[in-house]
Design a protein around this motif. Sequence first.
Motif, PDB file in Angstrom:
ATOM      1  N   GLY A 208       0.793  -1.224   0.000  1.00 12.10           N
ATOM      2  CA  GLY A 208       0.000   0.000   0.000  1.00 12.10           C
ATOM      3  C   GLY A 208       0.821   1.266   0.000  1.00 12.10           C
ATOM      4  N   ASP A 209       2.138   1.143  -0.009  1.00 13.17           N
ATOM      5  CA  ASP A 209       2.978   2.334   0.024  1.00 13.17           C
ATOM      6  C   ASP A 209       3.866   2.431  -1.207  1.00 13.17           C
ATOM      7  N   SER A 210       3.377   1.892  -2.309  1.00 10.50           N
ATOM      8  CA  SER A 210       4.206   1.864  -3.507  1.00 10.50           C
ATOM      9  C   SER A 210       4.397   3.244  -4.124  1.00 10.50           C
ATOM     10  N   GLY A 211       3.661   4.233  -3.647  1.00  8.89           N
ATOM     11  CA  GLY A 211       3.797   5.575  -4.184  1.00  8.89           C
ATOM     12  C   GLY A 211       3.019   5.793  -5.474  1.00  8.89           C
ATOM     13  N   GLU A 212       2.378   4.756  -5.944  1.00  8.29           N
ATOM     14  CA  GLU A 212       1.600   4.873  -7.174  1.00  8.29           C
ATOM     15  C   GLU A 212       0.235   5.445  -6.849  1.00  8.29           C
ATOM     16  N   ARG A 213      -0.234   6.347  -7.684  1.00  7.47           N
ATOM     17  CA  ARG A 213      -1.544   6.957  -7.473  1.00  7.47           C
ATOM     18  C   ARG A 213      -2.675   5.998  -7.849  1.00  7.47           C
ATOM     19  N   THR A 214      -2.483   5.212  -8.887  1.00  7.93           N
ATOM     20  CA  THR A 214      -3.540   4.315  -9.354  1.00  7.93           C
ATOM     21  C   THR A 214      -2.990   2.913  -9.557  1.00  7.93           C
ATOM     22  N   THR A 215      -3.913   1.973  -9.578  1.00  5.58           N
ATOM     23  CA  THR A 215      -3.533   0.591  -9.859  1.00  5.58           C
ATOM     24  C   THR A 215      -2.958   0.481 -11.268  1.00  5.58           C
ATOM     25  N   SER A 216      -3.541   1.211 -12.214  1.00  2.00           N
ATOM     26  CA  SER A 216      -3.047   1.112 -13.596  1.00  2.00           C
ATOM     27  C   SER A 216      -1.624   1.661 -13.727  1.00  2.00           C
ATOM     28  N   SER A 217      -1.278   2.707 -12.975  1.00  2.00           N
ATOM     29  CA  SER A 217       0.094   3.215 -13.062  1.00  2.00           C
ATOM     30  C   SER A 217       1.072   2.224 -12.426  1.00  2.00           C
ATOM     31  N   MET A 218       0.651   1.548 -11.355  1.00  2.00           N
ATOM     32  CA  MET A 218       1.485   0.521 -10.751  1.00  2.00           C
ATOM     33  C   MET A 218       1.668  -0.647 -11.726  1.00  2.00           C
ATOM     34  N   ALA A 219       0.589  -1.022 -12.394  1.00  2.00           N
ATOM     35  CA  ALA A 219       0.663  -2.124 -13.363  1.00  2.00           C
ATOM     36  C   ALA A 219       1.608  -1.756 -14.512  1.00  2.00           C
ATOM     37  N   ARG A 220       1.531  -0.523 -14.978  1.00  4.42           N
ATOM     38  CA  ARG A 220       2.441  -0.069 -16.053  1.00  4.42           C
ATOM     39  C   ARG A 220       3.894  -0.150 -15.592  1.00  4.42           C
ATOM     40  N   ARG A 221       4.134   0.184 -14.337  1.00  5.79           N
ATOM     41  CA  ARG A 221       5.501   0.132 -13.818  1.00  5.79           C
ATOM     42  C   ARG A 221       6.072  -1.276 -13.907  1.00  5.79           C
ATOM     43  N   TRP A 222       5.200  -2.294 -13.818  1.00  6.08           N
ATOM     44  CA  TRP A 222       5.652  -3.681 -13.879  1.00  6.08           C
ATOM     45  C   TRP A 222       5.459  -4.308 -15.260  1.00  6.08           C
ATOM     46  N   GLY A 223       5.240  -3.493 -16.292  1.00  7.43           N
ATOM     47  CA  GLY A 223       5.252  -4.000 -17.656  1.00  7.43           C
ATOM     48  C   GLY A 223       3.908  -4.297 -18.274  1.00  7.43           C
ATOM     49  N   PHE A 224       2.817  -4.055 -17.576  1.00  7.50           N
ATOM     50  CA  PHE A 224       1.488  -4.258 -18.151  1.00  7.50           C
ATOM     51  C   PHE A 224       1.070  -2.963 -18.840  1.00  7.50           C
ATOM     52  N   THR A 225       0.700  -3.051 -20.097  1.00  2.00           N
ATOM     53  CA  THR A 225       0.394  -1.835 -20.856  1.00  2.00           C
ATOM     54  C   THR A 225      -1.090  -1.497 -20.873  1.00  2.00           C
ATOM     55  N   LYS A 226      -1.950  -2.472 -20.581  1.00  2.86           N
ATOM     56  CA  LYS A 226      -3.396  -2.235 -20.611  1.00  2.86           C
ATOM     57  C   LYS A 226      -3.997  -2.587 -19.249  1.00  2.86           C
ATOM     58  N   ALA A 227      -4.643  -1.605 -18.635  1.00  5.43           N
ATOM     59  CA  ALA A 227      -5.194  -1.786 -17.291  1.00  5.43           C
ATOM     60  C   ALA A 227      -6.234  -2.897 -17.239  1.00  5.43           C
ATOM     61  N   ALA A 228      -7.098  -2.955 -18.235  1.00  2.00           N
ATOM     62  CA  ALA A 228      -8.151  -3.977 -18.235  1.00  2.00           C
ATOM     63  C   ALA A 228      -7.541  -5.383 -18.325  1.00  2.00           C
ATOM     64  N   HIS A 229      -6.527  -5.528 -19.145  1.00  2.00           N
ATOM     65  CA  HIS A 229      -5.859  -6.815 -19.296  1.00  2.00           C
ATOM     66  C   HIS A 229      -5.178  -7.204 -17.981  1.00  2.00           C
ATOM     67  N   PHE A 230      -4.502  -6.245 -17.360  1.00  2.21           N
ATOM     68  CA  PHE A 230      -3.874  -6.501 -16.061  1.00  2.21           C
ATOM     69  C   PHE A 230      -4.908  -6.938 -15.034  1.00  2.21           C
ATOM     70  N   SER A 231      -6.016  -6.223 -14.949  1.00  6.59           N
ATOM     71  CA  SER A 231      -7.057  -6.563 -13.965  1.00  6.59           C
ATOM     72  C   SER A 231      -7.594  -7.966 -14.183  1.00  6.59           C
ATOM     73  N   ARG A 232      -7.794  -8.337 -15.435  1.00  7.98           N
ATOM     74  CA  ARG A 232      -8.290  -9.673 -15.758  1.00  7.98           C
ATOM     75  C   ARG A 232      -7.265 -10.741 -15.347  1.00  7.98           C
ATOM     76  N   LEU A 233      -5.989 -10.504 -15.679  1.00  7.42           N
ATOM     77  CA  LEU A 233      -4.943 -11.458 -15.297  1.00  7.42           C
ATOM     78  C   LEU A 233      -4.818 -11.576 -13.782  1.00  7.42           C
ATOM     79  N   PHE A 234      -4.901 -10.447 -13.089  1.00  9.40           N
ATOM     80  CA  PHE A 234      -4.794 -10.442 -11.630  1.00  9.40           C
ATOM     81  C   PHE A 234      -5.949 -11.223 -11.019  1.00  9.40           C
ATOM     82  N   ARG A 235      -7.151 -10.968 -11.512  1.00  9.39           N
ATOM     83  CA  ARG A 235      -8.328 -11.679 -10.992  1.00  9.39           C
ATOM     84  C   ARG A 235      -8.209 -13.186 -11.237  1.00  9.39           C
TER      85      ARG A 235
END
Length: 133
Positions: free
Chosen positions: A56-83
């Motif tokens: 919870g202290d990653s400094g990222e404002r949004t989940t999508s920006s955190m996902a981008r930091r780890w190489g995921f380019t599409k938020a919806a795709h990341f959310s689906r993979l995470f789920r």
Amino acid sequence: MDRHLGDPELGPDIIAAGHNMSVRSLHKLFEGEGIAVNRLIRHRRLQECARDLARGDSGERTTSSMARRWGFTKAAHFSRLFRDAYGMAPSQWPKVHADPCEAETFRQRQAMPRSGVASRHGPSPASACECGQ
């Protein structure tokens, strides 16, 4: 590989080139591991996202920006993979790790087989938390 997880272009071709080997040779190395190179990359990225979300202290404002930091380019795709990997939306993950009762429910859900509707969505809402809180 871990040093370059944030690079969305990371794949078997880049890893093989970095080790002066063919992509075919790289895939042969992974045959005995039971996981393909691309799946391992995705798995490691998801692990890092889950770790950051749990802290919870990653400094990222949004989940999508955190996902981008780890190489995921599409938020919806990341959310689906995470789920699919963790049985819940990324937005639910921090709550599970902050609340002991939620964490127990999550552990129970992870212990269930992943086939069928009931196991995919975890215990029914009627099931009580057994953690005593």
